[in-house]
Design a protein around this motif. Structure first.
Motif, PDB file in Angstrom:
ATOM      1  N   UNK A  19       1.016  -1.292  -0.098  1.00 34.55           N
ATOM      2  CA  UNK A  19       0.100  -0.196  -0.054  1.00 34.55           C
ATOM      3  C   UNK A  19       0.744   1.434   0.049  1.00 34.55           C
ATOM      4  N   UNK A  20       1.816   1.294   0.538  1.00 30.85           N
ATOM      5  CA  UNK A  20       2.964   2.245   0.696  1.00 30.85           C
ATOM      6  C   UNK A  20       3.462   2.532  -0.752  1.00 30.85           C
ATOM      7  N   UNK A  21       3.699   1.483  -1.426  1.00 30.38           N
ATOM      8  CA  UNK A  21       4.039   1.609  -2.780  1.00 30.38           C
ATOM      9  C   UNK A  21       3.102   2.503  -3.705  1.00 30.38           C
ATOM     10  N   UNK A  22       1.890   1.985  -3.515  1.00 29.00           N
ATOM     11  CA  UNK A  22       0.808   2.710  -4.120  1.00 29.00           C
ATOM     12  C   UNK A  22       0.530   4.132  -3.750  1.00 29.00           C
ATOM     13  N   UNK A  23       0.891   4.424  -2.553  1.00 30.72           N
ATOM     14  CA  UNK A  23       0.893   5.873  -2.063  1.00 30.72           C
ATOM     15  C   UNK A  23       2.041   6.691  -2.654  1.00 30.72           C
ATOM     16  N   UNK A  24       3.124   6.166  -2.687  1.00 32.65           N
ATOM     17  CA  UNK A  24       4.407   6.919  -3.378  1.00 32.65           C
ATOM     18  C   UNK A  24       4.048   7.148  -4.841  1.00 32.65           C
ATOM     19  N   UNK A  25       3.447   6.019  -5.560  1.00 30.67           N
ATOM     20  CA  UNK A  25       3.165   6.274  -6.975  1.00 30.67           C
ATOM     21  C   UNK A  25       2.094   7.372  -7.159  1.00 30.67           C
ATOM     22  N   UNK A  26       0.973   7.383  -6.292  1.00 28.71           N
ATOM     23  CA  UNK A  26       0.042   8.507  -6.510  1.00 28.71           C
ATOM     24  C   UNK A  26       0.598   9.668  -6.023  1.00 28.71           C
ATOM     25  N   UNK A  27       1.534  10.007  -5.186  1.00 26.70           N
ATOM     26  CA  UNK A  27       2.266  11.202  -4.670  1.00 26.70           C
ATOM     27  C   UNK A  27       3.272  11.614  -6.091  1.00 26.70           C
ATOM     28  N   UNK A  28       3.775  10.777  -6.261  1.00 30.54           N
ATOM     29  CA  UNK A  28       4.795  10.897  -7.463  1.00 30.54           C
ATOM     30  C   UNK A  28       3.764  11.510  -8.748  1.00 30.54           C
ATOM     31  N   UNK A  29       3.001  11.119  -9.078  1.00 26.32           N
ATOM     32  CA  UNK A  29       2.025  11.493 -10.240  1.00 26.32           C
ATOM     33  C   UNK A  29       1.344  12.858  -9.735  1.00 26.32           C
ATOM     34  N   UNK A  30       1.384  13.226  -8.426  1.00 28.90           N
ATOM     35  CA  UNK A  30       0.638  14.433  -8.151  1.00 28.90           C
ATOM     36  C   UNK A  30      -0.802  14.187  -8.149  1.00 28.90           C
ATOM     37  N   UNK A  31      -1.249  13.113  -7.961  1.00 30.78           N
ATOM     38  CA  UNK A  31      -2.859  12.811  -7.730  1.00 30.78           C
ATOM     39  C   UNK A  31      -3.115  12.757  -6.290  1.00 30.78           C
ATOM     40  N   UNK A  32      -4.677  13.351  -6.111  1.00 37.47           N
ATOM     41  CA  UNK A  32      -5.046  13.191  -5.006  1.00 37.47           C
ATOM     42  C   UNK A  32      -5.819  11.977  -4.921  1.00 37.47           C
ATOM     43  N   UNK A  33      -5.898  11.351  -3.455  1.00 37.70           N
ATOM     44  CA  UNK A  33      -6.434  10.232  -3.293  1.00 37.70           C
ATOM     45  C   UNK A  33      -7.036  10.218  -1.852  1.00 37.70           C
ATOM     46  N   UNK A  34      -8.157   9.727  -1.553  1.00 36.88           N
ATOM     47  CA  UNK A  34      -8.629   9.397  -0.155  1.00 36.88           C
ATOM     48  C   UNK A  34      -8.467   7.767   0.223  1.00 36.88           C
ATOM     49  N   UNK A  35      -8.142   7.741   1.457  1.00 34.90           N
ATOM     50  CA  UNK A  35      -7.808   6.443   1.939  1.00 34.90           C
ATOM     51  C   UNK A  35      -8.957   5.490   2.391  1.00 34.90           C
ATOM     52  N   UNK A  36      -9.409   4.319   2.216  1.00 33.00           N
ATOM     53  CA  UNK A  36     -10.310   3.606   2.823  1.00 33.00           C
ATOM     54  C   UNK A  36      -9.636   2.538   3.614  1.00 33.00           C
ATOM     55  N   UNK A  37      -9.988   2.652   4.880  1.00 35.87           N
ATOM     56  CA  UNK A  37      -9.117   1.574   5.627  1.00 35.87           C
ATOM     57  C   UNK A  37      -9.700   0.075   5.872  1.00 35.87           C
ATOM     58  N   UNK A  38      -8.900  -0.733   5.647  1.00 33.49           N
ATOM     59  CA  UNK A  38      -9.704  -2.226   5.491  1.00 33.49           C
ATOM     60  C   UNK A  38      -8.642  -3.337   6.391  1.00 33.49           C
ATOM     61  N   UNK A  39      -9.239  -3.728   7.258  1.00 29.15           N
ATOM     62  CA  UNK A  39      -8.624  -4.683   8.300  1.00 29.15           C
ATOM     63  C   UNK A  39      -8.602  -5.953   7.820  1.00 29.15           C
ATOM     64  N   UNK A  40      -7.773  -7.016   8.308  1.00 35.24           N
ATOM     65  CA  UNK A  40      -7.624  -8.493   7.658  1.00 35.24           C
ATOM     66  C   UNK A  40      -8.816  -9.044   7.667  1.00 35.24           C
ATOM     67  N   UNK A  41      -9.967  -9.086   8.304  1.00 30.91           N
ATOM     68  CA  UNK A  41     -11.012  -9.437   8.360  1.00 30.91           C
ATOM     69  C   UNK A  41     -12.402  -8.715   7.553  1.00 30.91           C
ATOM     70  N   UNK A  42     -11.628  -7.782   6.661  1.00 32.43           N
ATOM     71  CA  UNK A  42     -12.725  -6.941   5.952  1.00 32.43           C
ATOM     72  C   UNK A  42     -12.644  -6.997   4.600  1.00 32.43           C
ATOM     73  N   UNK A  43     -12.336  -8.147   4.039  1.00 31.43           N
ATOM     74  CA  UNK A  43     -12.132  -8.465   2.751  1.00 31.43           C
ATOM     75  C   UNK A  43     -13.366  -8.323   1.926  1.00 31.43           C
ATOM     76  N   UNK A  44     -14.363  -8.394   2.661  1.00 32.72           N
ATOM     77  CA  UNK A  44     -15.758  -7.853   1.941  1.00 32.72           C
ATOM     78  C   UNK A  44     -15.613  -6.465   1.271  1.00 32.72           C
ATOM     79  N   UNK A  45     -14.951  -5.588   1.882  1.00 38.47           N
ATOM     80  CA  UNK A  45     -14.667  -4.221   1.525  1.00 38.47           C
ATOM     81  C   UNK A  45     -13.948  -4.152  -0.014  1.00 38.47           C
TER      82      UNK A  45
END
Length: 229
Positions: A19-45
């Motif tokens: 997930x940190x790789x994805x955040x680095x990639x988004x920041x490198x591109x200068x794109x805005x994002x919102x994070x949706x937290x997911x726990x190990x037992x919330x794969x339904x999300x």
């Protein structure tokens, strides 16, 4: 806007190196994002993505395009936003660094902080983590496994990072004068560790430390990664 589905531990910790790789990639591109937290037992999300692993992004500006997997996300961002700074100049180099980071860097770090990770997993996810990671390492005694790994593997882990030291002699980043996805792949492992353990993975004075700190502070991620005290 892009939604990023991100693994969550206690106290807002976001440990996943992928997930940190994805955040680095988004920041490198200068794109805005919102994070949706997911726990190990919330794969339904993330069932809508057709798989069970994080990260997943949903690009609302592109018809709610769904992209799982950090490497696929980086490639998607380069393909979809070519006017933004390029992430991947040489796909073969990225594959090599990714294939090296998994069995060399991730495997050693995981072994040396598995008990610290377990201590910071959300309470509702602890049974899942204990059972799944015990299958990986063959024991539920995470404390003993971690202690043995720190004794037996720390020196070899530090030695295994010699390619980074050699590469960093040529410039401030693995890619040269500016960071790229190569840096993000490896740096994400250190952000993972930063969020769950206070154990010193690097020896004081290691030339990797200035690079690691530059990467952690890049895009303000040093403030976003919870520091263990």
């Amino acid at each position: 806007m892009i939604s990023l589905y991100d693994l969550e531990f206690t106290d807002g910790r976001r440990p996943s190196p992928f997930c940190w790789r994805a955040k680095f990639a988004l920041a490198h591109k200068g794109l805005a994002w919102q994070e949706v937290p997911v726990g190990f037992t919330e794969k339904d999300k993330i069932a809508f993505s057709g798989q069970k692993l994080l990260p997943v992004i949903v690009d609302h500006a592109q018809g709610d395009a769904v992209v799982p997997d950090s490497g696929a996300i980086a490639a998607y961002l380069d393909r979809t936003y070519p006017q933004k700074p390029q992430l991947i100049a040489d796909p073969a180099s990225v594959r090599f660094v990714s294939n090296w980071t998994g069995p060399v860097v991730h495997a050693a770090i995981f072994a040396m902080m598995v008990a610290d990770m377990y201590a910071r997993v959300r309470p509702q996810d602890r049974d899942y983590f204990r059972q799944s990671r015990a299958r990986w390492i063959g024991t539920e005694d995470f404390e003993a496994f971690q202690a043995a790994a720190r004794t037996d593997r720390l020196a070899s882990f530090r030695h295994s990072l010699e390619p980074l030291r050699l590469q960093l002699k040529a410039g401030p980043f693995l890619s040269g004068e500016t960071p790229s996805y190569l840096d993000y792949i490896v740096a994400s492992a250190f952000l993972w560790a930063r969020s769950v353990t206070s154990f010193a993975l690097l020896d004081a004075g290691d030339p990797i430390i200035p690079w690691r700190d530059r990467m952690i502070d890049l895009y303000g991620f040093g403030q976003k990664a919870v520091v263990v005290t």
